[in-house]
Design a protein around this motif. Structure first.
Motif, PDB file in Angstrom:
ATOM      1  N   HIS A 194       4.033   1.465 -13.752  1.00 54.04           N
ATOM      2  CA  HIS A 194       5.050   0.153 -14.044  1.00 54.04           C
ATOM      3  C   HIS A 194       5.400   0.138 -15.144  1.00 54.04           C
ATOM      4  O   HIS A 194       4.952  -0.098 -16.476  1.00 54.04           O
ATOM      5  CB  HIS A 194       4.148  -1.177 -13.836  1.00 54.04           C
ATOM      6  CG  HIS A 194       5.067  -2.425 -13.693  1.00 54.04           C
ATOM      7  ND1 HIS A 194       4.741  -3.404 -13.036  1.00 54.04           N
ATOM      8  CD2 HIS A 194       6.587  -2.516 -14.082  1.00 54.04           C
ATOM      9  CE1 HIS A 194       5.827  -4.396 -13.010  1.00 54.04           C
ATOM     10  NE2 HIS A 194       6.912  -3.674 -13.620  1.00 54.04           N
ATOM     11  N   TYR A 273      -1.288  -8.190  -9.870  1.00 54.12           N
ATOM     12  CA  TYR A 273      -0.158  -8.710  -9.165  1.00 54.12           C
ATOM     13  C   TYR A 273      -0.622  -9.954  -8.079  1.00 54.12           C
ATOM     14  O   TYR A 273       0.499 -10.468  -7.707  1.00 54.12           O
ATOM     15  CB  TYR A 273       0.581  -7.520  -8.407  1.00 54.12           C
ATOM     16  CG  TYR A 273       1.158  -6.471  -9.187  1.00 54.12           C
ATOM     17  CD1 TYR A 273       2.159  -6.720 -10.082  1.00 54.12           C
ATOM     18  CD2 TYR A 273       0.566  -5.193  -9.329  1.00 54.12           C
ATOM     19  CE1 TYR A 273       2.707  -5.943 -10.852  1.00 54.12           C
ATOM     20  CE2 TYR A 273       0.859  -4.270 -10.122  1.00 54.12           C
ATOM     21  CZ  TYR A 273       1.947  -4.578 -10.886  1.00 54.12           C
ATOM     22  OH  TYR A 273       2.624  -3.424 -11.753  1.00 54.12           O
ATOM     23  N   LYS A 279       6.346  -6.657  -8.669  1.00 56.92           N
ATOM     24  CA  LYS A 279       5.681  -5.183  -8.932  1.00 56.92           C
ATOM     25  C   LYS A 279       6.590  -4.243  -9.268  1.00 56.92           C
ATOM     26  O   LYS A 279       7.891  -4.434  -9.427  1.00 56.92           O
ATOM     27  CB  LYS A 279       5.230  -5.006  -7.395  1.00 56.92           C
ATOM     28  CG  LYS A 279       4.298  -5.954  -6.650  1.00 56.92           C
ATOM     29  CD  LYS A 279       3.796  -5.372  -5.210  1.00 56.92           C
ATOM     30  CE  LYS A 279       3.036  -6.729  -4.679  1.00 56.92           C
ATOM     31  NZ  LYS A 279       2.663  -6.331  -3.354  1.00 56.92           N
TER      32      LYS A 279
END
Length: 348
Positions: A194, A273, A279
């Motif tokens: 991420h 999450y 996400k």
């Protein structure tokens, strides 16, 4: 020695190189120098490579990835000179999915993803409107154990993927929804899955990140939590410019976050999450419909059976056609220095 390769032998004379290919899964074609100057003189190899690029491109399109072993490539600058023989994708690695730094002109780290993680085989940057047509790797230092670059044949996968799923992708396309947060907001264990918008778009200026998204053909918006969301809808299949085949070309499996895609850090991923944070990746059909997770699991199963690798040696090169060959990386131990160049540009 192979005698069935579909290339012009006059364009790739066998008195200069030997050529072989094993029957193993994920096998590569291996070239080795017969002419002594190709093994000892970087300038001679650069000239040979430039002269034989058309034949090499036919070879990677029809036979699969080509490993060049024992040629005179001694450092990153030698590798950079090879990469500079080709046009570059206009955006370089802007908007790319994994952390990597530029090392020299046209040369990047292959990835900074943690060594304990297996990188799923994939087609480079198929989640963007423009992507590299070819990829060239260079091994400056192989790892002590593991670290093989793994490959799989897209044609074989395309024949084996369920027709129902392939038809759905063909008819509905694929939508990529990606989220980029600020630096330091993501737990370290998830940072390579991420990315921050600053790292992904090579800027600290929000306006420049917005402009990059617009220039690349991505729709974008800033979310209330300060993160940047970017979307792109792609066909999911592309037609090869040399062979005319229409083949699977997407990141459904590698950007659908599930235990199969993140076995080493799934527990941390699932916990982070759980409260509904956006996400890093989400993939849907182009019309917004969900792609069944059982179909994604089936893709993982197929690719696990198909992928195979080779052991790097220092100085090795690997040339890949990004449409017909998936590539990834096995976990490793010890220092590993594999570099990559993105060559030419394809467009969806």
């Amino acid at each position: 020695m192979m005698d069935s390769l579909t290339l012009d032998r006059g364009a790739l004379p066998l008195d200069d190189v030997s050529i072989r290919k094993s029957a193993a899964s994920g096998a590569v074609v291996t070239l080795e120098p017969r002419a002594p100057e190709l093994a000892r003189d970087p300038a001679a190899f650069l000239g040979w490579f430039d002269t034989h690029r058309p034949a090499l491109e036919q070879l990677i399109a029809r036979e699969g990835p080509v490993r060049m072993h024992g040629f005179a490539v001694t450092c990153t600058q030698d590798f950079s000179a090879l990469a500079c023989l080709y046009d570059a994708p206009r955006e370089g690695y802007v908007g790319g999915a994994t952390p990597r730094s530029q090392l020299a002109e046209r040369v990047f780290e292959a990835t900074r993803s943690p060594p304990e993680h297996r990188l799923i085989v994939h087609q480079e940057m198929a989640y963007l409107p423009r992507w590299p047509r070819k990829i060239l790797f260079y091994c400056a230092q192989p790892s002590r154990t593991g670290g093989e670059t793994i490959t799989a044949d897209v044609r074989s996968f395309d024949r084996l993927v369920p027709a129902r799923l392939r038809d759905a992708v063909c008819d509905r396309g694929v939508r990529y929804i990606r989220n980029f947060r600020g630096p330091g907001e993501i737990p370290a264990v998830l940072a390579s899955a991420h990315r921050s918008w600053q790292e992904a778009f090579y800027t600290d200026d929000p306006a420049e990140a917005e402009a990059a998204c617009t220039r690349m053909g991505l729709s974008w918006r800033w979310l209330d939590d300060g993160s940047l969301s970017a979307e792109y809808s792609a066909p999911g299949l592309v037609t090869h410019p040399l062979t005319g085949e229409t083949l699977w070309f997407n990141h459904i499996h590698s950007q659908t976050m599930m235990p199969e895609s993140e076995p080493a850090r799934w527990e941390a991923y699932d916990a982070w999450y759980a409260d509904g944070r956006p996400k890093g990746y989400e993939v849907r059909f182009g019309d917004g419909g969900e792609i069944p997770l059982d179909d994604v699991r089936h893709i993982f199963g197929l690719l696990d059976k198909m992928a195979g690798g080779f052991r790097w040696a220092a100085g090795d090169l690997l040339l890949i056609d990004n449409i017909v060959t998936f590539h990834g990386r096995n976990p490793f131990e010890g220092e590993r220095n594999v570099q990559v160049a993105l060559l030419e540009e394809g467009e969806q």
